[in-house]
Scaffold this motif. Sequence first.
Motif, PDB file in Angstrom:
ATOM      1  N   ILE A 116       0.852  -1.198   0.000  1.00 54.29           N
ATOM      2  CA  ILE A 116       0.000   0.000   0.000  1.00 54.29           C
ATOM      3  C   ILE A 116       0.881   1.239   0.000  1.00 54.29           C
ATOM      4  CG2 ILE A 116      -1.685   1.335   1.318  1.00 54.29           C
ATOM      5  CD1 ILE A 116      -2.876  -1.305   2.305  1.00 54.29           C
ATOM      6  N   TYR A 121      -1.374  -1.406  -5.236  1.00 53.68           N
ATOM      7  CA  TYR A 121      -2.647  -1.769  -4.619  1.00 53.68           C
ATOM      8  C   TYR A 121      -3.170  -3.130  -5.088  1.00 53.68           C
ATOM      9  CZ  TYR A 121      -2.527   3.194  -3.437  1.00 53.68           C
ATOM     10  OH  TYR A 121      -2.151   4.435  -2.984  1.00 53.68           O
ATOM     11  N   ARG A 125      -4.009  -5.880  -2.402  1.00 53.63           N
ATOM     12  CA  ARG A 125      -5.380  -6.382  -2.315  1.00 53.63           C
ATOM     13  C   ARG A 125      -5.407  -7.916  -2.330  1.00 53.63           C
ATOM     14  NH1 ARG A 125      -7.621  -3.045  -5.581  1.00 53.63           N
ATOM     15  NH2 ARG A 125      -8.931  -1.831  -4.176  1.00 53.63           N
ATOM     16  N   ILE A 148      -7.268   1.040   0.968  1.00 47.90           N
ATOM     17  CA  ILE A 148      -6.921   1.028  -0.454  1.00 47.90           C
ATOM     18  C   ILE A 148      -7.996   1.754  -1.259  1.00 47.90           C
ATOM     19  CG2 ILE A 148      -6.657  -0.430  -2.500  1.00 47.90           C
ATOM     20  CD1 ILE A 148      -5.309  -2.514  -0.758  1.00 47.90           C
ATOM     21  N   GLU A 152      -7.677   5.039  -3.580  1.00 39.57           N
ATOM     22  CA  GLU A 152      -8.154   5.029  -4.967  1.00 39.57           C
ATOM     23  C   GLU A 152      -9.302   6.014  -5.176  1.00 39.57           C
ATOM     24  OE1 GLU A 152      -7.233   0.405  -6.285  1.00 39.57           O
ATOM     25  OE2 GLU A 152      -9.129   0.884  -5.303  1.00 39.57           O
ATOM     26  N   ARG A 325       2.168   5.901  -6.769  1.00 45.13           N
ATOM     27  CA  ARG A 325       0.939   6.000  -5.981  1.00 45.13           C
ATOM     28  C   ARG A 325      -0.192   6.586  -6.821  1.00 45.13           C
ATOM     29  NH1 ARG A 325       2.992   8.307  -0.079  1.00 45.13           N
ATOM     30  NH2 ARG A 325       3.638   6.285   0.783  1.00 45.13           N
ATOM     31  N   SER A 329      -3.663   4.628  -7.887  1.00 39.71           N
ATOM     32  CA  SER A 329      -4.994   5.119  -7.487  1.00 39.71           C
ATOM     33  C   SER A 329      -5.956   5.183  -8.665  1.00 39.71           C
ATOM     34  CB  SER A 329      -4.882   6.502  -6.846  1.00 39.71           C
ATOM     35  OG  SER A 329      -4.485   7.478  -7.800  1.00 39.71           O
TER      36      SER A 329
END
Length: 331
Positions: A116, A121, A125, A148, A152, A325, A329
């Motif tokens: 994360i 992600y 996940r 998460i 996002e 990042r 997202s």
Amino acid sequence: MAINTDLSQAYYNGQRCWAVNDYNGARYWYQISARDFNFRDNSLFKLISIEIREGNYSLARQMLKQSANSIQFQQLYGLLENIEFNIERSKKYYAECMKYPDFQYKSLLALAKLNIQTGDYIVARKMLETLQLNSDFYIQAMFNLIFISIYEHDFYMAKKLISEIDTSRLTPKLIKHYNHIYAYIRYFLGELKASDDIYIFEKDYMIYRLFNHSDKVLLNHIRCHCNQKLRNTVGCFLPHIDIKKLLYEARDRIEDMNANHFELSDMYRFRLDSLIGYKGDLDTSDLCVATLIDTKDIITMYPVLLSEEFDIEGLATSEELRLRRLQGSIK
């Protein structure tokens, strides 16, 4: 024999203090019980954990270097490296811990959190969905899946996930955590109003800050960290420091920094050019700034003591991490 009995009792006294977050008392007792070979490693583990929790990362790292190379200390190294923004180092420690069956799930959770941090992600996940199958880790996995979704900017999914949690399974501490997350999600969905429950907003600082962004409220909160009685425990600011000026400087510094994600808060740690406070007997110029998750809205700040190995991977200002990042997202 009497000495061993006394040292054994000291360890259990430390455990009782630890259970109620009395770290000052716990430190006192663990320092005594660490003299006993039978309690040495467990006592040192707790003593290092206390320094990490109180923000003395420099001392924690020194103590780790002097400790045994056992699996429990590898875990602490992983935690410390995460806090000091050395994510790849942290991953290596937790990957090593994965080799031990008793530590696999805990290490998998830590690795998910590290993914994360790096914006991976999809990988995180999958790890968390695996952890959902274990009843002992289900709640923690759910919370991190929600985080998460927040990163996002999918607040509808975040609300769906948090609605699936059976609150009857939560401890009072987790209930409070749940309420904070739910309030945050509803706020960004436009469903939470200040008039919904004024009692909560007056009594709960974190939720209150969603609606009240005044510097006066923030500065009053930060000034709690000027209490000189805290110097030998969690630390404090210099007695006559200009908190308002420091707040403005902190805002400028974090604007171009990457946050270190931690639950519902984003943490920014960095060194300043002049002394700002104390950690025990040591002066420090290091500051930790906490904001609401995925925002630059400061909710508190306080002195810490970073180690010489802080941010050696350069992630705090890494443009590559910022882009990873950002890409992560975007679904």
